[in-house]
Design an enzyme around this catalytic site. Structure first.
Site, PDB file in Angstrom:
ATOM      1  N   HIS A 165      18.952   0.525   5.602  1.00  0.00           N
ATOM      2  CA  HIS A 165      17.905   1.384   5.047  1.00  0.00           C
ATOM      3  C   HIS A 165      17.305   2.216   6.174  1.00  0.00           C
ATOM      4  CE1 HIS A 165      15.084   2.564   1.940  1.00  0.00           C
ATOM      5  NE2 HIS A 165      14.040   2.176   2.642  1.00  0.00           N
ATOM      6  N   CYS A 312     -15.321   6.972 -11.956  1.00  0.00           N
ATOM      7  CA  CYS A 312     -15.758   5.607 -12.303  1.00  0.00           C
ATOM      8  C   CYS A 312     -14.524   4.754 -12.587  1.00  0.00           C
ATOM      9  CB  CYS A 312     -16.647   5.629 -13.534  1.00  0.00           C
ATOM     10  SG  CYS A 312     -17.997   6.828 -13.443  1.00  0.00           S
ATOM     11  N   MET A 313     -14.748   3.482 -12.902  1.00  0.00           N
ATOM     12  CA  MET A 313     -13.619   2.595 -13.174  1.00  0.00           C
ATOM     13  C   MET A 313     -12.831   3.053 -14.404  1.00  0.00           C
ATOM     14  SD  MET A 313     -13.496  -1.537 -13.768  1.00  0.00           S
ATOM     15  CE  MET A 313     -14.198  -1.975 -12.195  1.00  0.00           C
TER      16      MET A 313
HETATM   17  C1  LIG Z   1      12.855   1.658  -2.676  1.00  0.00           C
HETATM   18  C2  LIG Z   1      14.152   1.667  -2.007  1.00  0.00           C
HETATM   19  C3  LIG Z   1      15.044   2.742  -2.174  1.00  0.00           C
HETATM   20  C4  LIG Z   1      14.682   4.000  -2.919  1.00  0.00           C
HETATM   21  O1  LIG Z   1      14.028   4.887  -2.053  1.00  0.00           O
HETATM   22  P1  LIG Z   1      13.604   6.364  -2.541  1.00  0.00           P
HETATM   23  O2  LIG Z   1      13.033   6.979  -1.327  1.00  0.00           O
HETATM   24  O3  LIG Z   1      12.576   6.153  -3.608  1.00  0.00           O
HETATM   25  O4  LIG Z   1      14.816   7.009  -3.055  1.00  0.00           O
HETATM   26  C5  LIG Z   1      16.292   2.633  -1.603  1.00  0.00           C
HETATM   27  N1  LIG Z   1      16.649   1.537  -0.879  1.00  0.00           N
HETATM   28  C6  LIG Z   1      15.806   0.513  -0.685  1.00  0.00           C
HETATM   29  C7  LIG Z   1      16.251  -0.654   0.118  1.00  0.00           C
HETATM   30  C8  LIG Z   1      14.537   0.542  -1.216  1.00  0.00           C
HETATM   31  O5  LIG Z   1      13.697  -0.479  -0.999  1.00  0.00           O
END
Ligand SMILES: *Cc1c(COP(=O)(O)O)cnc(C)c1O
Length: 372
Positions: A165, A312-313
């Site tokens: 990621h 407000c809430m």
């Molecule tokens: C949330 C997430 C995504 C999606 O990311 P976006 O920026 O919303 O496209 C992809 N991979 C992982 C591991 C995530 O946690």
């Protein structure tokens, strides 16, 4: 329209489908698309969005928690469901029963999942998470091959995929992105050198899917873009997306106030001249963050009217300028279109000092959703 409340979220499932098609069009034939529907589909409704995405070409759905996945199963969704983080060990049997595809990066979780699968007389697919620089979860890239090899003895587990990621995929020319990609490539090469088939390789979130075709590999994982929102400024020129979420309410009170009269808690707004105030029945418990007080607009009668006084809430007030018609029961728009005008979720997020991701999630706190 919702019968129980005069404030609601509208979700355009046609827009979801068109966004998925637009994203698919960026991919090479055969590259898979995971629609990420965690956090109840970024506040849009995971079940409905999931179905719309799957029927317009998404290959699987991604969620964060076991509970999110079991809800989708309970709703009758049979498509592959992938957990983007490791499930708690206590949930191992449920992962097997519900045929979820877990992420794995620790030996303890791997063993628990394998044993649960063996008890059920089966073996289950998993995806190995490699940390290449996000420093959040995953095995370090240089340890990936050794870790994958060590899991081969677990007869209840089969490696179905390997992923990472990115920390800054939306920043054009970001050298950390390049370094993450290089570390990921090295980990993949080490796996292959050890005769481990990585299976489905994936790395790209929305930003990388839109901006970095070299990061597509076998699958992309798109969340924010599925909902028609952009992950950053940089993607606007690269793809047309249609926001799926609108936030609307009906005016519940209209009153005239005099010069110097204050509105809402603390009277942070005082009328400079006699004016009209309309009250809407939604507030910070519905996701209209209190920090937006005196700092957002609402469409009434096609006009961008300033919100005034503290949010407000459960309610907020709007000043309706002279010449704008307003009556109890009129529809007001906080996000979306009215009479050719549009208020974007992005504007609201910026005014609240946050990102569209969080703003969209916030509207799922209490507002009912209407799908169209
Ligand atoms: C949330 C997430 C995504 C999606 O990311 P976006 O920026 O919303 O496209 C992809 N991979 C992982 C591991 C995530 O946690």
């Amino acid at each position: 329209m919702t019968p129980l409340r005069s404030a609601w979220v509208e979700v355009d499932l046609g827009a979801i489908a068109r966004n998925v098609s637009a994203l698919k069009a960026l991919l090479q034939p055969g590259t898979m698309l995971m629609a990420v529907v965690k956090a109840d589909g970024y506040g849009h409704g995971a079940e409905e969005v999931g179905r719309a995405a799957l029927s317009s070409g998404a290959d699987r759905l991604g969620v964060a928690t076991v509970e999110e996945a079991t809800r989708l199963r309970a709703a009758g969704i049979l498509a592959p469901l992938q957990l983007l983080s490791e499930p708690p060990i206590a949930a191992a049997s449920l992962v097997v029963e519900e045929a979820l595809i877990p992420t794995v990066f620790t030996r303890a979780t791997a063993v628990a999942l394998s044993q649960a699968a063996e008890r059920a007389g089966t073996s289950i697919p998993f995806h190995l998470k490699v940390d290449t620089g996000m420093n959040r979860i995953g095995v370090d890239a240089q340890d990936a091959a050794e870790f994958a090899l060590s899991l081969q003895e677990l007869s209840g587990l089969q490696l179905e995929g390997v992923f990472t990621h990115f920390a800054a995929a939306e920043v054009i020319g970001d050298w950390e992105f390049e370094r993450q990609l290089e570390r990921f490539q090295s980990a993949l090469e080490a796996l292959k050198a050890n005769r481990v088939d990585p299976g489905i390789v994936h790395a790209a979130n929305s930003a990388a899917a839109i901006l970095h075709p070299e990061s597509h590999f076998g699958m992309v994982r798109c969340g924010i873009s599925v909902y028609g929102l952009h992950p950053g400024e940089s993607t606007h020129s690269a793809i047309d997306l249609e926001p799926a979420m609108s936030v609307k309410a009906r005016v519940v009170n209209v009153r005239r106030i005099g010069m110097g009269d204050g509105v809402s808690y603390g009277h942070t707004f005082r009328a400079a001249a006699p004016t009209t105030i309309a009250t809407l029945p939604l507030g910070y418990a519905d996701g209209v963050h209190r920090v937006l007080s005196n700092n957002m607009r609402v469409l009434i009668d096609g006009e961008r009217c300033p919100q005034v006084g503290r949010v407000c809430m459960d309610m907020l007030m709007v000043e309706v300028p002279r010449g704008t018609e307003v009556r109890v029961g009129d529809e007001a728009v906080l996000v979306g279109r009215q009479a050719g005008q549009e208020l974007r979720l992005d504007e609201l997020a910026e005014a609240a000092g946050t990102i569209n991701y969080e703003m969209a999630c916030a509207f799922s706190m209490r507002l009912e959703r209407v799908f169209r």
